[in-house]
Design a protein around this motif. Structure first.
Motif, mmCIF file in Angstrom:
data_model
loop_
_atom_site.group_PDB
_atom_site.id
_atom_site.type_symbol
_atom_site.label_atom_id
_atom_site.label_comp_id
_atom_site.label_asym_id
_atom_site.label_seq_id
_atom_site.Cartn_x
_atom_site.Cartn_y
_atom_site.Cartn_z
ATOM 1 N N LEU A 1 0.851 -1.184 0.000
ATOM 2 C CA LEU A 1 0.000 0.000 0.000
ATOM 3 C C LEU A 1 0.887 1.234 0.000
ATOM 4 O O LEU A 1 1.687 1.416 0.929
ATOM 5 N N ASN A 2 0.757 2.053 -1.024
ATOM 6 C CA ASN A 2 1.565 3.282 -1.136
ATOM 7 C C ASN A 2 3.057 2.994 -0.983
ATOM 8 O O ASN A 2 3.762 3.663 -0.218
ATOM 9 N N ASN A 3 3.518 1.974 -1.682
ATOM 10 C CA ASN A 3 4.929 1.561 -1.658
ATOM 11 C C ASN A 3 5.426 1.142 -0.283
ATOM 12 O O ASN A 3 6.626 1.155 -0.015
ATOM 13 N N CYS A 4 4.510 0.772 0.597
ATOM 14 C CA CYS A 4 4.860 0.253 1.921
ATOM 15 C C CYS A 4 4.306 -1.169 2.005
ATOM 16 O O CYS A 4 3.175 -1.428 1.585
ATOM 17 N N TYR A 5 5.113 -2.086 2.522
ATOM 18 C CA TYR A 5 4.703 -3.479 2.632
ATOM 19 C C TYR A 5 4.234 -3.793 4.045
ATOM 20 O O TYR A 5 4.756 -3.252 5.024
ATOM 21 N N TYR A 6 3.254 -4.690 4.127
ATOM 22 C CA TYR A 6 2.730 -5.163 5.407
ATOM 23 C C TYR A 6 2.772 -6.680 5.418
ATOM 24 O O TYR A 6 2.318 -7.325 4.464
ATOM 25 N N ASP A 7 3.323 -7.237 6.483
ATOM 26 C CA ASP A 7 3.354 -8.683 6.660
ATOM 27 C C ASP A 7 2.049 -9.129 7.315
ATOM 28 O O ASP A 7 1.417 -8.367 8.053
ATOM 29 N N GLU A 8 1.672 -10.374 7.061
ATOM 30 C CA GLU A 8 0.482 -10.938 7.685
ATOM 31 C C GLU A 8 0.830 -12.241 8.389
ATOM 32 O O GLU A 8 1.610 -13.031 7.879
ATOM 33 N N GLU A 9 0.226 -12.434 9.545
ATOM 34 C CA GLU A 9 0.307 -13.711 10.255
ATOM 35 C C GLU A 9 -0.936 -14.511 9.951
ATOM 36 O O GLU A 9 -2.044 -13.964 9.874
ATOM 37 N N HIS A 10 -0.753 -15.808 9.763
ATOM 38 C CA HIS A 10 -1.860 -16.734 9.572
ATOM 39 C C HIS A 10 -2.116 -17.403 10.918
ATOM 40 O O HIS A 10 -1.186 -17.904 11.552
ATOM 41 N N MET A 11 -3.371 -17.385 11.334
ATOM 42 C CA MET A 11 -3.733 -17.941 12.643
ATOM 43 C C MET A 11 -4.838 -18.978 12.471
ATOM 44 O O MET A 11 -5.618 -18.909 11.515
ATOM 45 N N VAL A 12 -4.905 -19.905 13.415
ATOM 46 C CA VAL A 12 -5.904 -20.980 13.366
ATOM 47 C C VAL A 12 -6.454 -21.222 14.762
ATOM 48 O O VAL A 12 -5.742 -21.100 15.763
ATOM 49 N N LEU A 13 -7.737 -21.566 14.779
ATOM 50 C CA LEU A 13 -8.400 -22.018 16.002
ATOM 51 C C LEU A 13 -9.020 -23.375 15.685
ATOM 52 O O LEU A 13 -9.854 -23.480 14.773
ATOM 53 N N PHE A 14 -8.574 -24.417 16.395
ATOM 54 C CA PHE A 14 -9.148 -25.745 16.193
ATOM 55 C C PHE A 14 -10.359 -25.911 17.103
ATOM 56 O O PHE A 14 -10.307 -25.569 18.277
ATOM 57 N N MET A 15 -11.441 -26.430 16.537
ATOM 58 C CA MET A 15 -12.661 -26.690 17.305
ATOM 59 C C MET A 15 -12.443 -27.973 18.105
ATOM 60 O O MET A 15 -11.830 -28.907 17.632
ATOM 61 N N ASN A 16 -12.975 -28.008 19.292
ATOM 62 C CA ASN A 16 -12.833 -29.211 20.135
ATOM 63 C C ASN A 16 -14.111 -30.010 20.127
ATOM 64 O O ASN A 16 -15.169 -29.534 20.083
#
Length: 168
Positions: free
Chosen positions: A153-168
């Motif tokens: 975005l506007n020549n700026c980079y953003y990292d993303e984390e991938h997250m998970v929630l396992f159902m019990n």
């Protein structure tokens, strides 16, 4: 504050809040404000999305005004329909840090728990969004990966984390 599953009658209010989200926090969404403005009949599209099987958008209301949203979307392919994803999580800035995000996400998780085939919920979050990451972790989501330069975005980079929630 009331949290409820949105329906086609809420489409216009949702669209207005979505535009706000894309303006206020453009780094948090893959979709851009400019791109959504090009859509034809966007409110009607939103109303149709609310009717789709496996698509659940929850809204938080304060005095009948929509102030926060989150979407839970079950994956369609047979081999992937044990998964759902959280998308478009947003709370208007003046109402943040008042438990609205937690209430919305809790509603989405509870809905997933009622769906027999859902075994896990995935989401992505921009690494710089500390408040969201803290909320997701508090509700049981765990990081399983990180994508560098996920958004530009506007020549700026953003990292993303991938997250998970396992159902019990």
């Amino acid at each position: 504050m009331e949290v409820k599953l949105l329906n086609s009658a809420d489409a216009a209010a949702y669209w207005e809040l979505r535009l706000e989200a894309l303006k206020e926090n453009p780094e948090s969404f893959a979709t851009s404000y400019e791109d959504v403005l090009k859509r034809k009949q966007p409110v009607e599209q939103v109303a149709e999305n609310f009717k789709m099987d496996g698509n659940f958008t929850f809204g938080a209301f304060d005095n009948k005004q929509l102030i926060g949203v989150v979407t839970l979307l079950q994956e369609k392919p047979q081999k992937l329909n044990h998964r759902a994803n959280i998308f478009a999580m947003y709370v208007t800035p003046l109402k943040r840090e008042s438990g609205i995000g937690k209430a919305l996400l809790t509603a989405a998780i509870k809905k997933a728990q009622t769906m027999e085939e859902i075994e896990k919920i995935n989401l992505t979050v921009v690494t710089s969004n500390k408040e969201a990451k803290r909320l997701y972790s508090k509700l049981g989501f765990n990081v399983f990966g990180m994508e560098e330069k996920a958004i530009k975005l506007n020549n700026c980079y953003y990292d993303e984390e991938h997250m998970v929630l396992f159902m019990n």
